[in-house]
Design a protein around this motif. Structure first.
Motif, PDB file in Angstrom:
ATOM      1  N   ARG A 189       0.841  -1.211   0.000  1.00  0.00           N
ATOM      2  CA  ARG A 189       0.000   0.000   0.000  1.00  0.00           C
ATOM      3  C   ARG A 189       0.869   1.252   0.000  1.00  0.00           C
ATOM      4  NH1 ARG A 189      -3.188  -0.870   5.333  1.00  0.00           N
ATOM      5  NH2 ARG A 189      -1.064  -1.403   5.855  1.00  0.00           N
ATOM      6  N   TRP A 190       2.073   1.136   0.556  1.00  0.00           N
ATOM      7  CA  TRP A 190       2.943   2.314   0.694  1.00  0.00           C
ATOM      8  C   TRP A 190       4.097   2.323  -0.293  1.00  0.00           C
ATOM      9  CZ3 TRP A 190       0.220   5.671   2.876  1.00  0.00           C
ATOM     10  CH2 TRP A 190      -0.701   5.292   3.855  1.00  0.00           C
ATOM     11  N   ALA A 217      -4.067  -4.726  -3.335  1.00  0.00           N
ATOM     12  CA  ALA A 217      -3.848  -3.777  -2.237  1.00  0.00           C
ATOM     13  C   ALA A 217      -3.315  -2.437  -2.724  1.00  0.00           C
ATOM     14  CB  ALA A 217      -2.877  -4.372  -1.224  1.00  0.00           C
ATOM     15  N   ALA A 218      -2.721  -2.416  -3.924  1.00  0.00           N
ATOM     16  CA  ALA A 218      -2.044  -1.185  -4.391  1.00  0.00           C
ATOM     17  C   ALA A 218      -2.674  -0.607  -5.651  1.00  0.00           C
ATOM     18  CB  ALA A 218      -0.584  -1.494  -4.662  1.00  0.00           C
ATOM     19  N   ARG A 258      -4.058   2.903  -5.579  1.00  0.00           N
ATOM     20  CA  ARG A 258      -3.316   3.899  -4.785  1.00  0.00           C
ATOM     21  C   ARG A 258      -2.290   4.605  -5.663  1.00  0.00           C
ATOM     22  NH1 ARG A 258      -4.012   2.988   0.864  1.00  0.00           N
ATOM     23  NH2 ARG A 258      -2.186   4.241   1.291  1.00  0.00           N
TER      24      ARG A 258
END
Ligand code: SF4
Ligand code: SF4
Length: 281
Positions: A249-250, A276-277, A280
């Motif tokens: 995610r980061w 998850a990404a 984003r």
């Protein structure tokens, strides 16, 4: 796909679209003026940086509103995206002119000339972009002569980028009024105004890469060299199994962690394939 890929890349990676490097786009007078002002007026950049710093004192709801306005405007004028080195190589492959210049952010933050930026153009000899870069009096960099601007071959430029990668710098591609693409930079969190704005102040002026990284736990020996260079705080070390893992995610997908992994344990995957990404940016 980031917003620019959808808008300016026909569903492919926008920065690999040759039309975004076109001379025609640069013939827009406002765009030329924007580039000239941006490259020559460092005091304006300094003032903007100070204004963004001072936003920290503004109450949160108002700060959020101002931040969104800044981000929207930057998407139109001068926005960036993190790119791994293999995509920078593909960008350089399309170019007919690569000129290394002093980094304007570092001039503002460090007061020093650091040649970490590359003006790129698809036109022979840099075309109009080259004229603008060559025609500017960069007294803030190295005096009015042309010594501050180095014309590089594609191989020389890639070799220089590999050197920047060894320094832990993250590659990024930038518009000079979107969708015209005018430069590749090599950023870090302390000196790059865009990274500071995005990461420290939470005002996005650059997209994450179209990729995210993952660690092969079987290959990882837990040396943590990769954590040392990740500027985005996406990696954690587990003392129980002595392995590093990535919170996707980061992860910005810069790929810098790969360059220091002696075990070749890190791979980049297309962001869109990682739930998850995928959304984003
Ligand atoms: S550098 Fe490679 S081997 Fe070392 S901790 Fe990171 S992923 Fe594991
Ligand atoms: S974990 Fe992601 S953000 Fe951190 S260095 Fe690796 S690719 Fe870049």
């Amino acid at each position: 796909m980031c917003e620019f890929c959808v808008k300016h890349g026909e569903g492919k990676k926008w920065y690999l679209q040759a039309k975004n490097y076109s001379e025609d786009l640069l013939s827009d007078a406002r765009r030329r003026r924007f580039i000239e002002d941006f490259l020559s007026d460092t005091e304006d950049l300094e003032r903007k940086d100070q204004r963004i710093d001072s936003l920290e004192k503004v109450p949160r709801p108002l700060r959020g509103l101002i931040g969104r306005m800044i981000s929207r405007r930057m998407r139109r004028d001068h926005f960036g995206q993190v790119v791994p080195i293999e995509d920078v190589e593909r960008i350089f492959e399309m170019m007919n002119s690569i000129v290394r210049i002093g980094c304007i952010c570092r001039h503002v933050t460090l007061g020093q000339e650091k040649r970490y930026c590359y003006a790129i153009s698809i036109a022979p000899n840099g075309g109009k972009l080259g004229q603008i870069v060559r025609g500017l009096d960069h007294t803030f960099l190295s005096g009015p002569d042309v010594a501050g601007r180095e014309v590089l071959s594609k191989d020389e430029a890639v070799a220089a980028l590999r050197e920047h990668e060894r320094e832990g710098l993250c590659h990024s591609v930038w518009t000079f009024r979107t969708p015209f693409i005018g430069g590749v930079c090599n950023c870090d969190r302390s000196d790059c105004l865009a990274m500071r704005c995005t990461m420290t102040h939470g005002i996005p002026v650059m997209f994450r890469a179209e990729y995210v990284a993952e660690v092969d736990p079987d290959a990882c020996v837990g040396c943590r060299q990769c954590m040392r260079v990740c500027q985005f705080g996406a990696m954690t070390y587990s003392p129980s199994n002595r392995k590093v893992s990535i919170d996707q995610r980061w992860c910005y997908g810069c790929g810098i962690c790969r360059s220091v992994c002696a075990k070749d344990a890190i791979r980049l995957k297309e962001r869109k394939t990682v739930p998850a990404a995928a959304s984003r940016w």
